[in-house]
Design a protein around this motif. Structure first.
Motif, mmCIF file in Angstrom:
data_model
loop_
_atom_site.group_PDB
_atom_site.id
_atom_site.type_symbol
_atom_site.label_atom_id
_atom_site.label_comp_id
_atom_site.label_asym_id
_atom_site.label_seq_id
_atom_site.Cartn_x
_atom_site.Cartn_y
_atom_site.Cartn_z
ATOM 1 N N CYS A 27 13.692 17.192 44.080
ATOM 2 C CA CYS A 27 15.025 17.761 44.262
ATOM 3 C C CYS A 27 15.469 18.391 42.957
ATOM 4 O O CYS A 27 14.947 18.044 41.890
ATOM 5 N N THR A 29 18.540 18.100 41.575
ATOM 6 C CA THR A 29 19.254 17.024 40.855
ATOM 7 C C THR A 29 19.269 15.820 41.780
ATOM 8 O O THR A 29 18.956 15.941 42.964
ATOM 9 N N LYS A 30 19.614 14.680 41.239
ATOM 10 C CA LYS A 30 19.642 13.469 42.063
ATOM 11 C C LYS A 30 21.095 13.187 42.463
ATOM 12 O O LYS A 30 21.967 13.036 41.589
ATOM 13 N N CYS A 31 21.356 13.136 43.752
ATOM 14 C CA CYS A 31 22.716 12.825 44.217
ATOM 15 C C CYS A 31 23.048 11.382 43.836
ATOM 16 O O CYS A 31 22.156 10.531 43.780
ATOM 17 N N TYR A 33 24.308 8.928 45.321
ATOM 18 C CA TYR A 33 24.134 7.850 46.313
ATOM 19 C C TYR A 33 22.676 7.705 46.745
ATOM 20 O O TYR A 33 22.351 6.838 47.549
ATOM 21 N N CYS A 34 21.794 8.548 46.187
ATOM 22 C CA CYS A 34 20.453 8.692 46.772
ATOM 23 C C CYS A 34 19.483 7.591 46.344
ATOM 24 O O CYS A 34 19.289 7.346 45.152
ATOM 25 N N PHE A 36 16.440 7.703 48.135
ATOM 26 C CA PHE A 36 15.207 8.213 48.753
ATOM 27 C C PHE A 36 14.140 8.443 47.686
ATOM 28 O O PHE A 36 14.438 8.497 46.493
ATOM 29 N N SER A 38 12.799 10.693 45.904
ATOM 30 C CA SER A 38 12.954 12.085 45.452
ATOM 31 C C SER A 38 13.170 12.064 43.943
ATOM 32 O O SER A 38 13.782 11.138 43.408
ATOM 33 N N GLY A 78 12.221 15.557 52.824
ATOM 34 C CA GLY A 78 12.185 15.220 51.404
ATOM 35 C C GLY A 78 13.240 14.209 51.040
ATOM 36 O O GLY A 78 13.715 13.478 51.901
ATOM 37 N N GLY A 79 13.662 14.284 49.775
ATOM 38 C CA GLY A 79 13.540 15.404 48.855
ATOM 39 C C GLY A 79 14.148 16.685 49.418
ATOM 40 O O GLY A 79 14.890 16.686 50.363
ATOM 41 N N THR A 80 13.792 17.745 48.789
ATOM 42 C CA THR A 80 14.244 19.077 49.204
ATOM 43 C C THR A 80 13.023 19.981 49.352
ATOM 44 O O THR A 80 12.599 20.609 48.363
ATOM 45 N N ASN A 113 18.314 22.144 51.465
ATOM 46 C CA ASN A 113 19.649 22.062 50.881
ATOM 47 C C ASN A 113 20.167 23.478 50.689
ATOM 48 O O ASN A 113 19.392 24.399 50.413
ATOM 49 N N ARG A 150 26.408 16.252 44.637
ATOM 50 C CA ARG A 150 25.604 17.272 45.323
ATOM 51 C C ARG A 150 25.508 18.503 44.421
ATOM 52 O O ARG A 150 26.433 18.809 43.680
HETATM 53 S S1 SF4 Z 1 16.817 13.584 48.698
HETATM 54 FE FE1 SF4 Z 1 18.759 14.380 49.461
HETATM 55 S S2 SF4 Z 1 20.237 12.830 48.852
HETATM 56 FE FE2 SF4 Z 1 18.418 12.497 47.597
HETATM 57 S S3 SF4 Z 1 18.731 13.671 45.715
HETATM 58 FE FE3 SF4 Z 1 17.619 14.985 47.132
HETATM 59 S S4 SF4 Z 1 19.235 16.156 48.166
HETATM 60 FE FE4 SF4 Z 1 20.242 14.393 47.228
#
Ligand code: SF4
Length: 393
Positions: A27, A29-31, A33-34, A36, A38, A78-80, A113, A150
Motif C-alpha cells: 500500500c 501508506t498504512k491506514c 486501523y489496518c 491486514f 499490507s 490486498g493491500g492495494t 484505492n 486514508r
Molecule cells: S490494506 Fe487497506 S486498510 Fe490496510 S493500509 Fe492498505 S488501504 Fe489501508
C-alpha cells in the motif's frame, strides 16, 4: 422482501468449481486501523514480488488439485493491487488465464484505492478481462478520511468512480466503514446517501473493529478519540437497512448488499466454504477443506519461490465435524442461509441432530428459522449475529 425470496446460492457439493485469490501486500501508506497483511513504503519490492507470484501461479496451475478444475472467479486483493502499474496487473491476469481453466464468464475482481487509478489503468484492466471493481472508499467525510489515515480524498473517490464508469465497468463495489470515532448516525447517513447517489451495484459495509497494536488502538487507549456507543452503532445499522432497501439493494450477507444479479460470486463461494486457491504472501486457500496458508512476509515469500521451496507456513486439515461447523457458521452469514439437504449430502451430518438442544433453543428463541429445508438467521438475530453464530462453533 421476505428472506425466502432471496437468491439462494448454488451449493458446491460435488461440483468441481473453485475461486482464485491473489494477494498484493503493498500500500502507499498504512491506514491507522489496518491489521491486514499490507506494507507501506516497500514499492521497490513489487517487481520481484510479482515475479514470485507468477511462479506460484505456474506451480499451482500444474498441481493435480487445479488441473481438472474450473474456476468461476479470480479476485485480486490486498493491500492495494492497483499500486502496481498497468502492465504488472495485466500480465498477472493473463498468466492466471494461461495456467488455470477460468470460466468464460468468470467474475474477475480487482480491489483498488481511489488514488491509485488512472483512465489508462482502468482501460487496461477492462481489456484484460476485469469485470468487477471493488473500491475502498470507507467514508465520504474528509474529516473521517484524515482520522483513519486514508491516503485519498473524497474528490479522489468521485474521480475514480467516474473514470471506472467511463472505462466500461458496470459492476462496482464500494467498501464503507461505520462506527468510526466521533461518528454519529446522521454523519453515517450522509456518507451512505452520497455513496448511494453514485449508484454502485454493490456495497460492503463493515463496522470498524479496533485491532490490537494499530495506531488507532493507541489513540483510543489514550482517549484521543472515542468510538460511538452500542446504541449509536445500532442506529447506524438501522439507517443502513432503511436506506439501502429503499434504493433496491438486497442484503444478502451480514455486511454485503447488492442490486439484483450483482452478488459477489467470489465471496459467495467463500461463505459457502467451498474451495479456493490463495496465492501470494499471507494468502490462505481452502483446497477441498484443507486450509493452506502462505508465509506472510513478502521478502520471505519471494525467497522461498526463488529457491524452489514451498512458500507455505501452515497446512491445516480439518476433521469432518470441524469442517461442517465452519461451513455452518460461514453459510449462516448469508441471509438465504444454508440448505440442510445440501449440508447432509456434503458432510453426512444433519445440523438439527448434530447441535441437538442448542439448535432447538435457537429455533425456539426465533434466532434461527428453518423453512423449506433452509436454515437461516432470523431478522431479529441479525444485529446479534456474532453471538448467535458463536453458539454453533
Ligand atoms: S490494506 Fe487497506 S486498510 Fe490496510 S493500509 Fe492498505 S488501504 Fe489501508
Amino acid at each position: 422482501m421476505p428472506p425466502s425470496s432471496l437468491n439462494r446460492p448454488a451449493g458446491c457439493s460435488g461440483v468441481n468449481k473453485a475461486g482464485i485469490y491473489l494477494h498484493i501486500p503493498f500500500c502507499r501508506t498504512k491506514c491507522y486501523y489496518c491489521a491486514f497483511n499490507s506494507h507501506a513504503g516497500r514499492e521497490a519490492e513489487i517487481p520481484a514480488y510479482m515475479q514470485a507470484l507468477h511462479g506460484q501461479i505456474q506451480r499451482m496451475g500444474s498441481h493435480p488439485w487445479s488441473r481438472n478444475r474450473s474456476f468461476s472467479s479470480l479476485y485480486i486483493g490486498g493491500g492495494t493491487p492497483t499500486i502496481c502499474d498497468s502492465s504488472q496487473l495485466t500480465e498477472l491476469i493473463a498468466n492466471s488465464f494461461a495456467h488455470f481453466q477460468l470460466d468464460a464468464h468468470a467474475e474477475i475482481t480487482v480491489e483498488t484505492n481511489p488514488n491509485t487509478l488512472s483512465a489508462e489503468k482502468l482501460l487496461a484492466l477492462a481489456r484484460a478481462g476485469v469485470n468487477r471493481l471493488s473500491i475502498g472508499v470507507q467514508s465520504f467525510s474528509a474529516r473521517q478520511l484524515t482520522n483513519l489515515g486514508r491516503s485519498h480524498t473524497v474528490e479522489d473517490v468521485y474521480l475514480a468512480f467516474a473514470m471506472a464508469r467511463s472505462a466500461g465497468f458496470s459492476n462496482i463495489n464500494l467498501d464503507l466503514m461505520y462506527g468510526l470515532p466521533g461518528q454519529t448516525a446522521r454523519e453515517w447517513r450522509e456518507t451512505l446517501e452520497t455513496a448511494v447517489s453514485l449508484a454502485p451495484e454493490h456495497f460492503s459495509l463493515y463496522e470498524l473493529t479496533v485491532e490490537e497494536k494499530t495506531p488507532l488502538a493507541a489513540l483510543i487507549a489514550n482517549g484521543q478519540c472515542v468510538l460511538p456507543t452500542e446504541d449509536q452503532v445500532a442506529d447506524m445499522e438501522e439507517v443502513t437497512g432503511e436506506l439501502l432497501a429503499d434504493k433496491g439493494y438486497q442484503r444478502y450477507e451480514i455486511s454485503n448488499y447488492a442490486k439484483p444479479g450483482f452478488m459477489c460470486r467470489h465471496n459467495s463461494n467463500y461463505w459457502q466454504n467451498c474451495s479456493w486457491l490463495g496465492l501470494g504472501a499471507g494468502a490462505v486457500g481452502s483446497l477441498s477443506g484443507t486450509k493452506v496458508s502462505n508465509t506472510a512476509d513478502p521478502a520471505l515469500f519471494i525467497s522461498r519461490i526463488n529457491n524452489d521451496e514451498e512458500p507455505v507456513s501452515e497446512i491445516e486439515c480439518l476433521c469432518r465435524p470441524a469442517h461442517f461447523r465452519e461451513t455452518m457458521i460461514m453459510g449462516l452469514r448469508m441471509l438465504a442461509g444454508i440448505s440442510v439437504p445440501e449440508l447432509e449430502k456434503r458432510f453426512q451430518l444433519n445440523p438439527l441432530h448434530y447441535y441437538g438442544k442448542t439448535m432447538e433453543t435457537l429455533l425456539e428463541q426465533d434466532m434461527l428459522v428453518l423453512q423449506d429445508g433452509w436454515l437461516r438467521l432470523s431478522r431479529k438475530a441479525l444485529p446479534v449475529a456474532n453471538q448467535v453464530l458463536a453458539r454453533l462453533v
